[in-house]
Scaffold this motif. Structure first.
Motif, PDB file in Angstrom:
ATOM      1  N   GLU A 281       0.993  -1.053   0.086  1.00 48.05           N
ATOM      2  CA  GLU A 281       0.201   0.052  -0.047  1.00 48.05           C
ATOM      3  C   GLU A 281       0.925   1.303  -0.171  1.00 48.05           C
ATOM      4  O   GLU A 281       2.032   1.644   0.738  1.00 48.05           O
ATOM      5  CB  GLU A 281      -0.719  -0.002   0.898  1.00 48.05           C
ATOM      6  N   PRO A 302      -2.976   1.534  -3.206  1.00 46.92           N
ATOM      7  CA  PRO A 302      -4.375   0.665  -1.932  1.00 46.92           C
ATOM      8  C   PRO A 302      -4.849  -0.796  -2.329  1.00 46.92           C
ATOM      9  O   PRO A 302      -3.879  -1.481  -3.775  1.00 46.92           O
ATOM     10  CB  PRO A 302      -5.898   1.246  -3.233  1.00 46.92           C
ATOM     11  N   THR A 306      -9.986  -2.747  -2.192  1.00 50.71           N
ATOM     12  CA  THR A 306     -11.294  -1.300  -2.699  1.00 50.71           C
ATOM     13  C   THR A 306     -11.504  -1.831  -3.912  1.00 50.71           C
ATOM     14  O   THR A 306     -12.549  -0.661  -4.414  1.00 50.71           O
ATOM     15  CB  THR A 306     -10.269  -0.334  -2.991  1.00 50.71           C
ATOM     16  N   SER A 308     -10.127  -0.380  -6.387  1.00 51.86           N
ATOM     17  CA  SER A 308     -10.274   1.035  -7.069  1.00 51.86           C
ATOM     18  C   SER A 308      -8.722   1.386  -7.078  1.00 51.86           C
ATOM     19  O   SER A 308      -8.484   1.985  -8.793  1.00 51.86           O
ATOM     20  CB  SER A 308     -10.232   2.238  -5.476  1.00 51.86           C
ATOM     21  N   GLU A 312      -8.901   4.350 -10.332  1.00 55.78           N
ATOM     22  CA  GLU A 312      -9.031   5.951 -10.142  1.00 55.78           C
ATOM     23  C   GLU A 312      -7.703   5.666 -10.830  1.00 55.78           C
ATOM     24  O   GLU A 312      -7.187   7.243 -11.181  1.00 55.78           O
ATOM     25  CB  GLU A 312      -8.102   5.968  -8.323  1.00 55.78           C
ATOM     26  N   MET A 351      -8.668   7.208  -0.672  1.00 55.71           N
ATOM     27  CA  MET A 351      -8.750   5.556  -1.284  1.00 55.71           C
ATOM     28  C   MET A 351      -7.954   4.728  -1.186  1.00 55.71           C
ATOM     29  O   MET A 351      -8.884   3.791  -0.308  1.00 55.71           O
ATOM     30  CB  MET A 351      -8.671   5.995  -3.189  1.00 55.71           C
ATOM     31  N   SER A 354      -8.633   4.027   2.396  1.00 52.60           N
ATOM     32  CA  SER A 354      -9.819   2.809   3.143  1.00 52.60           C
ATOM     33  C   SER A 354     -10.156   1.446   3.030  1.00 52.60           C
ATOM     34  O   SER A 354      -9.519   0.880   3.697  1.00 52.60           O
ATOM     35  CB  SER A 354     -11.065   3.066   1.705  1.00 52.60           C
ATOM     36  N   GLY A 355      -8.568   1.371   2.351  1.00 55.00           N
ATOM     37  CA  GLY A 355      -8.028  -0.190   2.453  1.00 55.00           C
ATOM     38  C   GLY A 355      -7.259  -0.542   3.051  1.00 55.00           C
ATOM     39  O   GLY A 355      -7.504  -1.488   3.754  1.00 55.00           O
TER      40      GLY A 355
END
Ligand SMILES: Cc1cc2nc3c(=O)[nH]c(=O)nc-3n(C[C@H](O)[C@H](O)[C@H](O)COP(=O)(O)OP(=O)(O)OC[C@H]3O[C@@H](n4cnc5c(N)ncnc54)[C@H](O)[C@@H]3O)c2cc1C
Length: 365
Positions: A281, A302, A306, A308, A312, A351, A354-355
């Motif tokens: 990460e 991330p 996620t 994402s 993203e 983002m 959040s992970g």
């Protein structure tokens, strides 16, 4: 060598993977002449399945184009290789984009007037803006954030099971009832996302693959050198997985996963058609410095949970295109990259964060 000097300006992108290709297309839409350098050969590569967001109401033409290329017009999980193929084809047919493979960048720099790149083969490029799309171990990030250069190991690995043709499973059991899509399964030492991919061959067979999240291998990852301290050095290619670990994975899979994902997993272990990706990460504090910026996994890494990272990266590419739309000649280049950073930094930080809360509970360091 100056990279196509023009009124519209020039960009060099390091990395011709998904982020690099999307950014090349986005910048070319704004009239910028783009050279994309990648260290790998131009042979087609493989990868996992990605869930491409439908994107809702896309405001810009570039966002709509990239979303269409990435999703292939479908709202299902897409194979990494299918996305890459469509993006590469689009980039190849654009006269403003040059794709150069087999070209490893060794160093980068900048002065008041231009940014520069030196490749391993000794080629020197000068450009108005330089974009690092060079992934989670980014060289460009080291330049932009020397005090915070590395993504860190999150305490677990994801085994990407290469998708197999449905016909292999159909020899053992009826697969007609299987719904296309992704399902989450829980098991020993982790969980699995099993995918039935709507990526049919000529006979109409789909593909079945999986991503197995496994938090019980930190010790072996350190032993084989894939992780040192808290830095991920490399993934584990199927052929490089030690025999003893293949045996353990087979045992664990047999105790954990239901069909058709068990057959897909055992087949991948037998044929070594899988990759182990130790998860890392990275929360960025900066996205640019002068004429140099980072996007995609170079900018933010991330946890895959996620779903994402890719989506993203697409948003980065669109934002960068918008930011350069007023031009990048002279000091306008620096201003454009600041606009890009202001648009994206807080969004991508949130983002990744959040992970991180998931990784703290699931990962075992
Ligand atoms: C297991 C897993 C599952 C995922 N699932 C999802 C998902 O469901 N949804 C989602 O949105 N995202 C997902 N992601 C994230 C997604 O795959 C990435 O965020 C996305 O593909 C962007 O990658 P990238 O192009 O920025 O970097 P990369 O794909 O890492 O590309 C970097 C490129 O730079 C090149 N390069 C590096 N250094 C140099 C150099 N010095 N000189 C020249 N070239 C260089 C490399 O060869 C490479 O081609 C997942 C990731 C993982 C690991």
């Amino acid at each position: 060598m100056m990279n196509h000097p023009t009124e519209e300006g020039s960009a060099i992108i390091i990395g011709a993977s998904l982020s690099g290709l999307m950014t090349a297309i986005s910048l070319a839409q704004e009239g910028v002449n783009v050279t994309v350098l990648d260290k790998v050969s131009d042979k087609q590569r493989t990868g996992a399945g990605l869930k491409v967001d439908s994107g809702g109401l896309e405001l810009s033409k570039t966002a709509r184009l990239l979303r269409k290329l990435a999703s292939g017009g479908k709202s299902s999980v897409q194979l990494w290789s299918s996305i890459e193929k469509r993006l590469r084809k689009e980039a190849e047919k654009n006269s403003k984009i040059s794709l150069i493979y087999h070209s490893r960048v060794e160093s980068i720099d900048q002065n008041e007037n231009y940014a520069s790149v030196m490749t391993e083969a000794g080629t020197h490029y000068k450009t108005d803006i330089l974009i690092g799309a060079d992934g989670h171990r980014s060289l460009v990030r080291q330049y932009i954030a020397p005090n915070n250069p590395d993504a860190t190991y999150a305490g677990y690995i994801v085994w990407i099971i290469d998708p197999i043709n449905e016909s292999i499973i159909a020899k053992k059991q009826d697969t007609s009832h299987l719904q296309t899509g992704v399902q989450m399964l829980s098991g020993l030492n982790g969980f699995m996302f099993g995918s039935v991919l709507d990526d049919k061959d000529e006979e109409g067979n789909r593909r079945i693959g999986a991503a197995w999240y496994d938090n019980s291998r930190t010790e072996v990852l350190r032993k084989v050198g894939a992780v040192t301290n808290n830095i991920v050095n490399h993934s584990l290619d199927g052929l490089d997985i030690p025999e003893g670990l293949i045996y353990e994975l087979k045992q664990d899979a047999s105790n954990a996963w239901p069909e058709p994902f068990l057959t897909a997993t055992l087949h991948a272990l037998d044929t070594r058609q899988l990759t182990g990706i130790p998860i890392k990460e990275y929360v960025p504090q900066k996205l640019c410095d002068g004429r140099i910026a980072i996007i995609g996994d170079a900018a933010h890494v991330p946890a895959p949970i996620t779903a994402s990272g890719f989506n993203e990266s697409l948003n980065d590419a669109v934002a960068l295109g918008k930011a350069v739309s007023k031009g990048i000649k002279g000091d306008m280049a620096i201003n454009a990259l600041k606009i890009y950073e202001a648009d994206r930094l807080n969004k991508v930080k949130r983002m990744v964060q959040s992970g991180q809360s998931f990784s703290r509970s699931f990962g075992r360091l």
